[in-house]
Design a protein around this motif. Structure first.
Motif, PDB file in Angstrom:
ATOM      1  N   VAL A   6      60.776  61.264 111.824  1.00  0.00           N
ATOM      2  CA  VAL A   6      60.649  62.518 111.085  1.00  0.00           C
ATOM      3  C   VAL A   6      59.270  62.516 110.434  1.00  0.00           C
ATOM      4  CG1 VAL A   6      61.575  63.914 109.210  1.00  0.00           C
ATOM      5  CG2 VAL A   6      63.134  62.581 110.657  1.00  0.00           C
ATOM      6  N   ILE A   7      58.498  63.562 110.679  1.00  0.00           N
ATOM      7  CA  ILE A   7      57.128  63.658 110.163  1.00  0.00           C
ATOM      8  C   ILE A   7      57.123  64.573 108.942  1.00  0.00           C
ATOM      9  CG2 ILE A   7      54.768  64.369 110.683  1.00  0.00           C
ATOM     10  CD1 ILE A   7      55.447  63.789 113.657  1.00  0.00           C
ATOM     11  N   LEU A   8      56.695  64.033 107.805  1.00  0.00           N
ATOM     12  CA  LEU A   8      56.610  64.786 106.555  1.00  0.00           C
ATOM     13  C   LEU A   8      55.137  64.916 106.182  1.00  0.00           C
ATOM     14  CD1 LEU A   8      59.399  62.822 104.635  1.00  0.00           C
ATOM     15  CD2 LEU A   8      59.658  64.958 105.910  1.00  0.00           C
ATOM     16  N   LYS A   9      54.584  66.099 106.368  1.00  0.00           N
ATOM     17  CA  LYS A   9      53.155  66.297 106.093  1.00  0.00           C
ATOM     18  C   LYS A   9      52.910  66.562 104.618  1.00  0.00           C
ATOM     19  CE  LYS A   9      51.948  67.712 110.680  1.00  0.00           C
ATOM     20  NZ  LYS A   9      51.046  68.473 111.486  1.00  0.00           N
ATOM     21  N   GLU A  10      51.773  66.044 104.126  1.00  0.00           N
ATOM     22  CA  GLU A  10      51.324  66.209 102.744  1.00  0.00           C
ATOM     23  C   GLU A  10      52.400  65.785 101.742  1.00  0.00           C
ATOM     24  OE1 GLU A  10      49.691  70.109 102.206  1.00  0.00           O
ATOM     25  OE2 GLU A  10      48.312  69.876 103.877  1.00  0.00           O
ATOM     26  N   HIS A  11      52.992  64.629 101.968  1.00  0.00           N
ATOM     27  CA  HIS A  11      54.006  64.066 101.079  1.00  0.00           C
ATOM     28  C   HIS A  11      53.452  62.867 100.314  1.00  0.00           C
ATOM     29  CE1 HIS A  11      56.984  66.693 102.765  1.00  0.00           C
ATOM     30  NE2 HIS A  11      57.972  66.077 102.118  1.00  0.00           N
ATOM     31  N   ASP A  12      54.146  62.528  99.237  1.00  0.00           N
ATOM     32  CA  ASP A  12      53.779  61.400  98.386  1.00  0.00           C
ATOM     33  C   ASP A  12      54.844  60.316  98.496  1.00  0.00           C
ATOM     34  OD1 ASP A  12      51.854  63.230  97.478  1.00  0.00           O
ATOM     35  OD2 ASP A  12      53.056  63.784  95.732  1.00  0.00           O
ATOM     36  N   VAL A  13      54.430  59.081  98.231  1.00  0.00           N
ATOM     37  CA  VAL A  13      55.346  57.945  98.190  1.00  0.00           C
ATOM     38  C   VAL A  13      55.082  57.187  96.888  1.00  0.00           C
ATOM     39  CG1 VAL A  13      56.068  55.793  99.303  1.00  0.00           C
ATOM     40  CG2 VAL A  13      55.379  57.746 100.712  1.00  0.00           C
ATOM     41  N   LEU A  14      56.140  57.041  96.082  1.00  0.00           N
ATOM     42  CA  LEU A  14      56.039  56.303  94.830  1.00  0.00           C
ATOM     43  C   LEU A  14      56.629  54.912  95.031  1.00  0.00           C
ATOM     44  CD1 LEU A  14      55.441  56.114  91.794  1.00  0.00           C
ATOM     45  CD2 LEU A  14      57.731  57.072  91.396  1.00  0.00           C
ATOM     46  N   VAL A  15      55.811  53.889  94.762  1.00  0.00           N
ATOM     47  CA  VAL A  15      56.230  52.493  94.933  1.00  0.00           C
ATOM     48  C   VAL A  15      56.192  51.812  93.571  1.00  0.00           C
ATOM     49  CG1 VAL A  15      55.742  50.311  96.099  1.00  0.00           C
ATOM     50  CG2 VAL A  15      55.233  52.471  97.255  1.00  0.00           C
ATOM     51  N   GLU A  16      57.314  51.188  93.196  1.00  0.00           N
ATOM     52  CA  GLU A  16      57.385  50.411  91.962  1.00  0.00           C
ATOM     53  C   GLU A  16      57.790  48.994  92.335  1.00  0.00           C
ATOM     54  OE1 GLU A  16      59.695  52.194  88.854  1.00  0.00           O
ATOM     55  OE2 GLU A  16      58.872  54.173  89.260  1.00  0.00           O
ATOM     56  N   GLY A  17      56.891  48.040  92.068  1.00  0.00           N
ATOM     57  CA  GLY A  17      57.133  46.657  92.494  1.00  0.00           C
ATOM     58  C   GLY A  17      57.108  46.600  94.012  1.00  0.00           C
ATOM     59  N   ASN A  18      58.202  46.155  94.594  1.00  0.00           N
ATOM     60  CA  ASN A  18      58.286  46.125  96.057  1.00  0.00           C
ATOM     61  C   ASN A  18      59.337  47.107  96.571  1.00  0.00           C
ATOM     62  OD1 ASN A  18      60.571  44.813  95.241  1.00  0.00           O
ATOM     63  ND2 ASN A  18      60.300  43.019  96.534  1.00  0.00           N
ATOM     64  N   VAL A  19      59.606  48.157  95.778  1.00  0.00           N
ATOM     65  CA  VAL A  19      60.630  49.143  96.124  1.00  0.00           C
ATOM     66  C   VAL A  19      60.014  50.535  96.235  1.00  0.00           C
ATOM     67  CG1 VAL A  19      62.757  50.251  95.335  1.00  0.00           C
ATOM     68  CG2 VAL A  19      62.415  47.810  94.942  1.00  0.00           C
ATOM     69  N   ILE A  20      60.340  51.244  97.316  1.00  0.00           N
ATOM     70  CA  ILE A  20      59.959  52.647  97.448  1.00  0.00           C
ATOM     71  C   ILE A  20      60.965  53.428  96.611  1.00  0.00           C
ATOM     72  CG2 ILE A  20      59.756  54.607  99.009  1.00  0.00           C
ATOM     73  CD1 ILE A  20      59.091  52.519 101.217  1.00  0.00           C
ATOM     74  N   LYS A  21      60.498  54.032  95.515  1.00  0.00           N
ATOM     75  CA  LYS A  21      61.381  54.737  94.589  1.00  0.00           C
ATOM     76  C   LYS A  21      61.643  56.173  94.999  1.00  0.00           C
ATOM     77  CE  LYS A  21      62.434  51.955  91.223  1.00  0.00           C
ATOM     78  NZ  LYS A  21      63.786  51.722  90.791  1.00  0.00           N
ATOM     79  N   GLU A  22      60.609  56.813  95.581  1.00  0.00           N
ATOM     80  CA  GLU A  22      60.771  58.230  95.900  1.00  0.00           C
ATOM     81  C   GLU A  22      59.756  58.657  96.948  1.00  0.00           C
ATOM     82  OE1 GLU A  22      61.259  62.413  93.404  1.00  0.00           O
ATOM     83  OE2 GLU A  22      60.662  60.593  92.363  1.00  0.00           O
TER      84      GLU A  22
END
Length: 75
Positions: free
Chosen positions: A20-36
């Motif tokens: 699934v391709i999500l264009k112009e999206h953000d990824v929030l990483v806290e520690g070693n976990v993808i939070k959002e």
């Protein structure tokens, strides 16, 4: 460890065996976990690092073990 916000990249995720391709999206990483993963995310609280990923591919959880392997995700 301070959070990291990867902003406005093309995020490749997987759903039911398909990319699934999500264009112009953000990824929030806290520690070693993808939070959002989403649009218009911001860092929680003070501190952290923002990295512009405009024009780049973000593939959460994917470890590129070969320099040609990334190409199969975009076709």
């Amino acid at each position: 460890m301070a959070p990291i916000l990867l902003q406005q990249g093309t995020v490749l995720t997987h759903e039911h065996g398909h990319v699934v391709i999500l264009k112009e999206h953000d990824v929030l990483v806290e520690g070693n976990v993808i939070k959002e993963i989403g649009k218009g995310l911001s860092l929680p609280g003070a501190g952290g690092r923002i990295i512009s990923c405009r024009g780049k591919i973000i593939s959460p959880g994917f470890v590129d073990t070969h320099h040609h392997l990334w190409q199969t995700q975009v076709f």
